[in-house]
Motif scaffolding. Sequence first.
Motif, PDB file in Angstrom:
ATOM      1  N   GLN A 100      14.179  11.403  12.635  1.00 51.03           N
ATOM      2  CA  GLN A 100      13.308  11.683  11.657  1.00 51.03           C
ATOM      3  C   GLN A 100      13.655  12.840  10.700  1.00 51.03           C
ATOM      4  OE1 GLN A 100       9.961  13.006  14.478  1.00 51.03           O
ATOM      5  NE2 GLN A 100       9.321  10.855  14.664  1.00 51.03           N
ATOM      6  N   ARG A 117       4.681   9.842  12.906  1.00 53.96           N
ATOM      7  CA  ARG A 117       5.345   9.666  11.933  1.00 53.96           C
ATOM      8  C   ARG A 117       6.011  10.655  10.819  1.00 53.96           C
ATOM      9  NH1 ARG A 117       3.484   4.902   9.068  1.00 53.96           N
ATOM     10  NH2 ARG A 117       5.625   5.240   8.089  1.00 53.96           N
ATOM     11  N   GLU A 139       9.228  10.777  10.576  1.00 54.21           N
ATOM     12  CA  GLU A 139      10.076   9.958   9.713  1.00 54.21           C
ATOM     13  C   GLU A 139       9.607   9.901   8.132  1.00 54.21           C
ATOM     14  OE1 GLU A 139       8.448   8.192  11.467  1.00 54.21           O
ATOM     15  OE2 GLU A 139       8.086   6.409   9.936  1.00 54.21           O
ATOM     16  N   TRP A 140       8.504   9.509   8.431  1.00 54.58           N
ATOM     17  CA  TRP A 140       7.825   9.423   7.083  1.00 54.58           C
ATOM     18  C   TRP A 140       7.635  10.406   6.373  1.00 54.58           C
ATOM     19  CZ3 TRP A 140       2.966  11.137   5.683  1.00 54.58           C
ATOM     20  CH2 TRP A 140       2.524  10.688   4.250  1.00 54.58           C
ATOM     21  N   GLN A 162      10.956  11.828   4.717  1.00 52.98           N
ATOM     22  CA  GLN A 162      11.513  11.040   3.446  1.00 52.98           C
ATOM     23  C   GLN A 162      10.511  11.125   2.410  1.00 52.98           C
ATOM     24  OE1 GLN A 162      12.343   6.852   3.391  1.00 52.98           O
ATOM     25  NE2 GLN A 162      12.829   7.032   5.598  1.00 52.98           N
ATOM     26  N   ARG A 163       9.258  11.387   2.520  1.00 54.48           N
ATOM     27  CA  ARG A 163       8.019  11.439   1.545  1.00 54.48           C
ATOM     28  C   ARG A 163       8.289  12.674   0.710  1.00 54.48           C
ATOM     29  NH1 ARG A 163       6.240   9.329  -2.504  1.00 54.48           N
ATOM     30  NH2 ARG A 163       3.769   9.509  -2.805  1.00 54.48           N
ATOM     31  N   CYS A 208      -2.308   8.773   9.858  1.00 55.75           N
ATOM     32  CA  CYS A 208      -1.500   9.655  10.509  1.00 55.75           C
ATOM     33  C   CYS A 208      -1.232  11.279  10.229  1.00 55.75           C
ATOM     34  CB  CYS A 208       0.100   9.268  10.610  1.00 55.75           C
ATOM     35  SG  CYS A 208       0.501   9.161   8.961  1.00 55.75           S
TER      36      CYS A 208
END
Length: 300
Positions: A21, A49, A51-52, A55-56, A98
Amino acid sequence: MPPPLIVAALSHRGLMRRENQDFAYAGEVPGAEGWQLLAVADGVGGHARGEWASQRAVQLVANGLAGLLADRDPADALREAVTMANAQVHHEARAIGCAGAATTFAAALVRDGQAWWVNVGDSRVYALAGGRLRQLSADHSWVAEQVRAGAMRPDDARTHGKRNVVTRTVGFEPYVLPDVDGPVALGPGDALLLCSDGLHGPVDETCMQATAAELDPQFAVGRLVELANEAGGPDNITVVIGRVIQEPEPAAETNIVDTVRTEPPPRKRRRRRWLFPLISGLMAVAGGGGATAAALVFFA
Ligand code: MG
């Protein structure tokens, strides 16, 4: 023009987690020529989330900086970029179902031998200068706050059960207050090291310092990940290093140059060469013997 920054980044799942993540960036700021960005984000465990979110957050900051740098100083641009990314991650997380997805965020903005850094959470920004590693950022974590308050020893914080609890994140709350500072001067050979707690948790700073000082960035990031995994790899491991190129030393004068240099002969020898015929001549004129002349030359 100052020498460029050599950058290397590596992220590894570690040995205990099922997914990675963490997220990292090391390269030019999109649309802002001459600026380089180093960033590490660590999706907060326990929330959906992660990992999202990591990255975001990196994507939003990297893409937002060029416009902000056009009319702000670098520290304000970093603060604004992270504040805006926080609001956006918070909003988007709720929109995609999420809510609570969040991440740590540590980054450095570099240009012309100067660096500005920003931090939210417990990923870290270090400077390496003169072979010494110095933590620039302060962790936003429960154990770090206990240590700063004098209620916990640093050694105990490393093993405490709440060592993974962060007190500020990008994304969890609608507003965040990032720590920002700079400029930090980077001379030839100096470096910045950014990492997630998957490195600075299991690997002590003496070991990090020796590795980062002795190895070029592309080898140092690999070795540091190995060290974290050799220590059990309990978490995702991410490390980014940017080092200012050290110009090679100018070539030293060689012995060949010394050999061809013309030096005057020693004065004493020359005097002897002058004195021999002079004294011999004088002795001959005075009518002295050859043995006396030889003795006089010896003492001249
Ligand atoms: Mg972590």
